[in-house]
Design a protein around this motif. Structure first.
Motif, PDB file in Angstrom:
ATOM      1  N   LYS A  22       0.830  -1.206   0.000  1.00 35.62           N
ATOM      2  CA  LYS A  22       0.000   0.000   0.000  1.00 35.62           C
ATOM      3  C   LYS A  22       0.861   1.252   0.000  1.00 35.62           C
ATOM      4  O   LYS A  22       0.516   2.245  -0.624  1.00 35.62           O
ATOM      5  CB  LYS A  22      -0.931   0.013   1.203  1.00 35.62           C
ATOM      6  N   THR A  23       1.952   1.215   0.751  1.00 34.69           N
ATOM      7  CA  THR A  23       2.854   2.365   0.800  1.00 34.69           C
ATOM      8  C   THR A  23       4.299   1.890   0.784  1.00 34.69           C
ATOM      9  O   THR A  23       4.602   0.752   1.154  1.00 34.69           O
ATOM     10  CB  THR A  23       2.639   3.223   2.071  1.00 34.69           C
ATOM     11  N   PRO A  64       2.123   6.245  -1.616  1.00 28.35           N
ATOM     12  CA  PRO A  64       1.705   5.120  -2.451  1.00 28.35           C
ATOM     13  C   PRO A  64       2.757   4.848  -3.522  1.00 28.35           C
ATOM     14  O   PRO A  64       3.362   5.785  -4.044  1.00 28.35           O
ATOM     15  CB  PRO A  64       0.398   5.603  -3.090  1.00 28.35           C
ATOM     16  N   ASN A 123      -5.485   8.050 -12.071  1.00 29.47           N
ATOM     17  CA  ASN A 123      -5.229   6.900 -11.200  1.00 29.47           C
ATOM     18  C   ASN A 123      -4.356   7.285 -10.018  1.00 29.47           C
ATOM     19  O   ASN A 123      -4.604   6.852  -8.891  1.00 29.47           O
ATOM     20  CB  ASN A 123      -4.575   5.756 -11.990  1.00 29.47           C
ATOM     21  N   SER A 126      -6.449   9.180  -7.529  1.00 33.17           N
ATOM     22  CA  SER A 126      -7.351   8.262  -6.823  1.00 33.17           C
ATOM     23  C   SER A 126      -6.616   7.485  -5.737  1.00 33.17           C
ATOM     24  O   SER A 126      -7.107   7.349  -4.618  1.00 33.17           O
ATOM     25  CB  SER A 126      -7.994   7.269  -7.800  1.00 33.17           C
ATOM     26  N   ARG A 127      -5.429   6.991  -6.070  1.00 30.99           N
ATOM     27  CA  ARG A 127      -4.652   6.237  -5.070  1.00 30.99           C
ATOM     28  C   ARG A 127      -4.227   7.137  -3.918  1.00 30.99           C
ATOM     29  O   ARG A 127      -4.262   6.734  -2.762  1.00 30.99           O
ATOM     30  CB  ARG A 127      -3.426   5.589  -5.722  1.00 30.99           C
ATOM     31  N   LEU A 131      -5.473   6.292  -0.110  1.00 29.84           N
ATOM     32  CA  LEU A 131      -4.496   5.893   0.895  1.00 29.84           C
ATOM     33  C   LEU A 131      -4.074   7.003   1.846  1.00 29.84           C
ATOM     34  O   LEU A 131      -3.631   6.725   2.957  1.00 29.84           O
ATOM     35  CB  LEU A 131      -3.253   5.319   0.208  1.00 29.84           C
TER      36      LEU A 131
END
Length: 169
Positions: A22-23, A64, A123, A126-127, A131
């Motif tokens: 995720k990160t 991210p 994109n 959005s991420r 997150l």
């Protein structure tokens, strides 16, 4: 050729391993960006000039995966490749105490009639939102200064956003 294969392998490995996380730290993201740019340097040669201004304390901040990578790819696609003389790409990372501040800057102008779908930036936004929460942002702007017209992509990631924190806090 051997160096290119090694760089491609490193990029593939990074995309497989980091894509599942995720990160990652900014240091990890910068390593991927440097490998990508080393590969592109073989293609563009002296036409690609990259400048870094990364404060060391920013390298432990989390973000991210592939956020910075996406911005650098866009800078090359729209700010270097179309020009016979190539171009400069400036990558900066700063920390104002509240947020990680990233920017990628290249010569050029925002073009509303571009063939780009903008999907990569959509994109990435959005991420970031998913997150890092509503305080995170990715903005694209055109700036004119005495040394020309620039397209600047800026990412702001609050240090304490969405439960994320830098490793040193």
């Amino acid at each position: 050729p051997r160096e290119a294969i090694t760089l491609l392998a490193d990029l593939l490995r990074a995309s497989l391993t980091m894509g599942q996380q995720k990160t990652i730290t900014l240091a990890q993201e910068l390593e991927t960006v440097r490998n990508y740019l080393a590969l592109e340097q073989m293609r563009f040669e002296e036409r690609l000039r990259v400048h870094y201004a990364v404060k060391p304390e920013t390298c432990t901040h989390v973000l991210p995966p592939f956020i910075l990578q996406t911005l650098v790819e866009n800078a090359l696609k729209f700010g270097v490749a179309p020009y016979e003389q190539g171009g400069d790409v400036y990558i900066t990372a700063d920390d104002d105490g509240r947020a990680l501040l990233l920017s990628v800057r290249n010569r050029g102008a925002l073009n509303v009639a571009s063939s780009s779908t903008g999907l990569g930036l959509k994109n990435a936004r959005s991420r970031l939102q998913l997150l890092c929460g509503a305080g995170a942002s990715l903005a694209l702007s055109q700036e004119t200064s005495s040394d020309g017209t620039w397209v600047v992509a800026r990412v702001t990631i609050p240090i304490k956003a969405a439960g994320l924190s830098s490793k040193h806090s």
